[in-house]
Scaffold this motif. Structure first.
Motif, short mmCIF file in Angstrom:
data_model
loop_
_atom_site.label_atom_id
_atom_site.label_comp_id
_atom_site.label_asym_id
_atom_site.label_seq_id
_atom_site.Cartn_x
_atom_site.Cartn_y
_atom_site.Cartn_z
N ALA A 22 0.83 -1.21 0.00
CA ALA A 22 0.00 0.00 0.00
C ALA A 22 0.86 1.26 0.00
O ALA A 22 0.55 2.23 -0.70
N HIS A 23 1.95 1.25 0.76
CA HIS A 23 2.83 2.42 0.78
C HIS A 23 3.58 2.56 -0.55
O HIS A 23 3.86 3.69 -0.99
N HIS A 24 3.90 1.44 -1.19
CA HIS A 24 4.49 1.49 -2.53
C HIS A 24 3.53 2.17 -3.50
O HIS A 24 3.94 3.04 -4.29
N LEU A 25 2.26 1.80 -3.42
CA LEU A 25 1.26 2.43 -4.28
C LEU A 25 1.13 3.92 -3.97
O LEU A 25 1.05 4.75 -4.87
N ARG A 26 1.09 4.26 -2.69
CA ARG A 26 0.94 5.67 -2.30
C ARG A 26 2.11 6.50 -2.83
O ARG A 26 1.90 7.60 -3.36
N ASP A 50 -6.82 -1.49 1.42
CA ASP A 50 -7.64 -0.32 1.71
C ASP A 50 -7.47 0.15 3.15
O ASP A 50 -7.58 1.34 3.45
N GLU A 51 -7.22 -0.80 4.05
CA GLU A 51 -7.06 -0.46 5.46
C GLU A 51 -5.91 0.52 5.67
O GLU A 51 -5.94 1.38 6.56
N VAL A 52 -4.89 0.43 4.81
CA VAL A 52 -3.75 1.36 4.87
C VAL A 52 -4.04 2.60 4.04
O VAL A 52 -3.86 3.74 4.50
N LEU A 53 -4.53 2.41 2.83
CA LEU A 53 -4.73 3.54 1.92
C LEU A 53 -5.76 4.52 2.43
O LEU A 53 -5.69 5.73 2.13
N CYS A 54 -6.74 4.06 3.22
CA CYS A 54 -7.79 4.96 3.69
C CYS A 54 -7.27 5.98 4.69
O CYS A 54 -7.98 6.93 5.04
N GLN A 55 -6.04 5.80 5.16
CA GLN A 55 -5.43 6.82 6.02
C GLN A 55 -5.01 8.06 5.23
O GLN A 55 -4.76 9.12 5.81
#
Length: 235
Positions: A22-26, A50-55
């Protein structure tokens, strides 16, 4: 197709580092456009990314499995989750970013691949970004092989044996699961998954066919590489 519960599915992939991905995507999305704020996760599964990206973003999702969506809603209570097929979804919102991570193989034909990408494109704002993690290239398919995976957590164990073979032009995987805990004993489940195998040219041509531009392929991104493409800015 999915005989496992959402909790069993999560345990099966407990080794997967969703936070890192998720952080790679962000980081990638930030470099492309720091102003991105809305994401649709297509074939979102249990919402682990999504649990990470929703932050950092407003994140919605869709999947065909109600049990998976129930867990995704718990992980991202601010998101809206739809029970829908990725080949023909119609939502009432447009997004800055659409993700399709690792599930594109369930589009079994080139026509279905185009249908998925067209649905995604139709839900992107002008200038929006589509991110696709491909599945296996035909040359990478481990035909006539068996693979094993095992994970355990809090007294529950799950073991999966997967037989890889071909049915005509499709890749087929026969999964056998043993799921066990002191309370339930040992349960046996079976599934067959049939998936399309697309070359890089297939995927690139499909992205072009639905009108996306700026297509880039990163062979190091995620597990099987990563495609990014844009919906052309109008005006």
């Amino acid at each position: 197709m999915h005989e496992l519960s959402a909790d069993q599915f999560d345990l099966l992939f407990a080794h997967k580092d969703y936070q890192r991905e998720a952080h790679h995507l962000r980081d990638r999305l930030w470099r492309m456009n720091p102003g991105n704020h809305s994401i649709l996760d297509v074939a979102c599964g249990t919402g682990a990314h999504d649990e990470v990206l929703c932050q950092f973003y407003e994140v919605d999702g869709l999947d065909v499995h109600p049990g998976f969506l129930e867990l995704a809603r718990k992980r991202n209570p601010g998101g809206t989750y739809h029970e829908s097929d990725m080949c023909n979804f119609r939502l009432d919102r447009m997004y800055d970013v659409i993700l399709c991570l690792g599930s594109i193989g369930y589009a079994q034909t080139y026509g279905q691949l185009v249908a998925v990408l067209r649905c995604c494109s139709e839900h992107l704002i002008n200038g929006g970004v589509l991110v696709v993690e491909p599945w296996l290239d035909p040359s990478q398919w481990p035909n006539d092989t068996v693979a094993e995976l095992h994970n355990e957590r809090d007294g529950m164990h799950i073991t999966r044996l997967a037989h890889h073979h071909r049915i005509g032009s499709l890749a087929a995987i026969d999964f056998h699961y043993l799921v066990g805990s002191p309370k339930t004993g040992i349960i046996h489940r079976t599934e067959r998954h049939e998936l399309g195998l697309f070359t890089r040219d297939d995927t690139r041509h499909a992205l072009v066919e639905v009108g996306l531009t700026g297509i880039d392929y990163d062979p190091q991104g995620m597990t099987h590489g990563l495609y990014t493409a844009r919906k052309e800015q109008v005006g």
